[in-house]
Design an enzyme around this catalytic site. Sequence first.
Site, PDB file in Angstrom:
ATOM      1  N   GLY A 150      -7.310  38.697  16.495  1.00  0.00           N
ATOM      2  CA  GLY A 150      -7.664  40.065  16.839  1.00  0.00           C
ATOM      3  C   GLY A 150      -8.451  40.148  18.126  1.00  0.00           C
ATOM      4  O   GLY A 150      -7.894  40.245  19.223  1.00  0.00           O
ATOM      5  N   CYS A 151      -9.759  40.090  18.012  1.00  0.00           N
ATOM      6  CA  CYS A 151     -10.625  40.337  19.164  1.00  0.00           C
ATOM      7  C   CYS A 151     -10.571  39.222  20.211  1.00  0.00           C
ATOM      8  O   CYS A 151     -10.706  39.487  21.397  1.00  0.00           O
ATOM      9  CB  CYS A 151     -12.055  40.553  18.685  1.00  0.00           C
ATOM     10  SG  CYS A 151     -12.208  41.989  17.596  1.00  0.00           S
ATOM     11  N   ILE A 152     -10.388  37.976  19.793  1.00  0.00           N
ATOM     12  CA  ILE A 152     -10.288  36.884  20.760  1.00  0.00           C
ATOM     13  C   ILE A 152      -9.005  37.030  21.568  1.00  0.00           C
ATOM     14  O   ILE A 152      -9.016  36.970  22.809  1.00  0.00           O
ATOM     15  CB  ILE A 152     -10.342  35.511  20.061  1.00  0.00           C
ATOM     16  CG1 ILE A 152     -11.670  35.333  19.326  1.00  0.00           C
ATOM     17  CG2 ILE A 152     -10.135  34.391  21.079  1.00  0.00           C
ATOM     18  CD1 ILE A 152     -12.897  35.377  20.202  1.00  0.00           C
TER      19      ILE A 152
END
Length: 213
Positions: A150-152
């Site tokens: 997701g965020c990475i």
Amino acid sequence: MNDSRERNYAGVFDNRLGFGARPALIVIDFLQGYTSPGAPLFAEGVVRAVDESVALIAAARVAGLPVIHTRVLFHASGLDGGLFARKVPVLRSLVPGEPLAEFDPRVAPQEDELVIVKNYASAFFGTSLAATLTAAGIDTAILIGCSTSGCIRATAIDAIQHGFRPIVPRECVGDRHDGPHEANLFDINAKYGDVVDKAEVLSYLAQRFAGDA
């Protein structure tokens, strides 16, 4: 990794960017919600990533790198979560005053370290991160945190699109499941940045900044 997949990507998507001259460490969403057993967002992979990241954050501080932390935090109404919070309703729990929305104490920011609040996956979307890094002359974004898929991943894609070299120490990112974790590490390394061992980052910091610390 599957041998046929490796052969399919070889020579096409396996170039290496390498480290630049001025890196920053971006610590993405290492919140207690991901590391507290029983919490809806809890993930063993994130717990392991936090454990692995303690030494890397310490080394970055010794080397004098900018260490920038991000956190997800929504208004109690959830209005600033838009469709993202509608798609993943558990995110609505990350509000001011909620202990699970606070940083894991093992990797919490120091008083002089910048904390960026974000509402979506990428640390760049709707935040001042790109302008902050550009103004500081940063050319390399070392990304640690969660989640890998997701965020990475979203931050790595935006980093290269903004002209920063994304470096992802594999031990220092985590996810809820090994499948998406490994698949996204493979894809980030193939197309958007360099996925490397934590030891390589530690060695780079020790050699590159030995005279500056």
